[in-house]
Design a protein around this motif. Structure first.
Motif, short mmCIF file in Angstrom:
data_model
loop_
_atom_site.label_atom_id
_atom_site.label_comp_id
_atom_site.label_asym_id
_atom_site.label_seq_id
_atom_site.Cartn_x
_atom_site.Cartn_y
_atom_site.Cartn_z
N ARG A 4 -58.22 -11.09 7.86
CA ARG A 4 -57.55 -10.02 7.16
C ARG A 4 -57.46 -8.78 8.04
O ARG A 4 -58.29 -8.57 8.93
CB ARG A 4 -58.32 -9.64 5.89
N VAL A 5 -56.43 -7.98 7.79
CA VAL A 5 -56.31 -6.66 8.40
C VAL A 5 -56.58 -5.65 7.30
O VAL A 5 -56.01 -5.73 6.22
CB VAL A 5 -54.91 -6.44 9.01
N LEU A 6 -57.50 -4.73 7.57
CA LEU A 6 -57.82 -3.68 6.62
C LEU A 6 -57.36 -2.34 7.17
O LEU A 6 -57.50 -2.09 8.36
CB LEU A 6 -59.33 -3.62 6.35
N ALA A 7 -56.82 -1.53 6.31
CA ALA A 7 -56.50 -0.15 6.67
C ALA A 7 -57.48 0.73 5.92
O ALA A 7 -57.62 0.63 4.71
CB ALA A 7 -55.07 0.18 6.28
N ILE A 8 -58.18 1.58 6.67
CA ILE A 8 -59.17 2.44 6.04
C ILE A 8 -58.97 3.90 6.45
O ILE A 8 -58.54 4.18 7.57
CB ILE A 8 -60.62 2.02 6.40
N HIS A 9 -59.23 4.78 5.51
CA HIS A 9 -59.42 6.17 5.87
C HIS A 9 -60.92 6.38 5.97
O HIS A 9 -61.69 5.81 5.19
CB HIS A 9 -58.82 7.11 4.82
N TYR A 10 -61.34 7.18 6.93
CA TYR A 10 -62.78 7.35 7.11
C TYR A 10 -63.09 8.76 7.58
O TYR A 10 -62.27 9.42 8.20
CB TYR A 10 -63.32 6.36 8.15
N GLY A 52 -58.44 0.66 -2.67
CA GLY A 52 -58.74 1.74 -3.60
C GLY A 52 -60.22 2.05 -3.69
O GLY A 52 -60.61 3.11 -4.20
N ASP A 53 -61.07 1.14 -3.18
CA ASP A 53 -62.51 1.40 -3.22
C ASP A 53 -62.87 2.52 -2.26
O ASP A 53 -62.31 2.63 -1.16
CB ASP A 53 -63.30 0.15 -2.80
N LYS A 54 -63.82 3.34 -2.69
CA LYS A 54 -64.37 4.37 -1.81
C LYS A 54 -65.86 4.13 -1.73
O LYS A 54 -66.49 3.83 -2.72
CB LYS A 54 -64.12 5.77 -2.38
N GLN A 55 -66.41 4.26 -0.54
CA GLN A 55 -67.84 4.01 -0.39
C GLN A 55 -68.41 4.84 0.75
O GLN A 55 -67.74 5.08 1.76
CB GLN A 55 -68.06 2.53 -0.10
N VAL A 134 -57.35 1.51 2.05
CA VAL A 134 -55.99 1.80 1.60
C VAL A 134 -55.06 0.59 1.62
O VAL A 134 -54.04 0.58 0.94
CB VAL A 134 -55.34 2.96 2.39
N GLU A 135 -55.43 -0.43 2.38
CA GLU A 135 -54.56 -1.62 2.42
C GLU A 135 -55.39 -2.80 2.92
O GLU A 135 -56.26 -2.63 3.77
CB GLU A 135 -53.38 -1.38 3.37
N ILE A 136 -55.10 -3.98 2.39
CA ILE A 136 -55.68 -5.22 2.91
C ILE A 136 -54.55 -6.25 2.93
O ILE A 136 -53.85 -6.41 1.94
CB ILE A 136 -56.84 -5.75 2.02
#
Length: 158
Positions: A4-10, A52-55, A134-136
């Motif tokens: 999978r490719v994940l897009a994250i804000h961090y 949509g998860d935040k951690q 933000v995206e998977i």
């Protein structure tokens, strides 16, 4: 199964709560699972999250950028370096080839010598990441071939 490719804000902070790095106001970070694009301690802790998860994720130094190793420090003569204008904090790549080269940080400069430190600037630091997924999506064939993720639509940005 495709990775999978994940897009994250961090936002990355240290134990003092100082922000070291953040994707706020920029494109999210895209990474392909298992490609080594992000530190292992972060990847393993967010693999179960959904869009949509935040951690808040705490990553100990050993699973982040490693424990400082004094063997990675070296002092070289200034004449061996590609430039004469060298300041503490400068970073550049050293090594016989691109594959074997590593980034070093200048930690000391004298009249004749320069001390280079091959430890990652964040070695020895416990890190905290505030993550938002933000995206998977499945990796594209091109990404799998290159071994890393590209931007929003699976292509390089310029």
């Amino acid at each position: 199964m495709k990775p999978r490719v994940l897009a994250i804000h961090y936002t990355l902070t240290n134990t003092k709560g100082e922000t070291l790095d953040s994707s706020a106001g920029q494109e999210p970070l895209y990474y392909m699972e298992g490609s080594g694009q992000i530190i292992p301690g972060l990847e393993s802790r967010i693999s179960a999250l959904k869009v949509g998860d935040k951690q808040k994720v705490n990553v100990p130094a050993a699973e982040g950028y490693g424990i400082r190793d004094d063997k990675l420090k070296m002092t070289v003569e200034k004449s061996q370096l590609p430039t004469k204008k060298i300041n503490v904090g400068d970073q550049f790549m050293v090594g016989a080839s691109q594959e074997s080269s590593m980034p070093v940080t200048v930690t000391e400069v004298t009249e004749t010598h320069v001390t280079l430190d091959g430890n990652h600037p964040l070695a020895d630091q416990d890190l905290t990441f505030d993550i938002e997924i933000v995206e998977i999506r499945d990796a594209t064939d091109e990404e799998m071939m290159h071994g890393h993720a590209h931007g929003p639509h699976g292509h390089h940005h310029h």
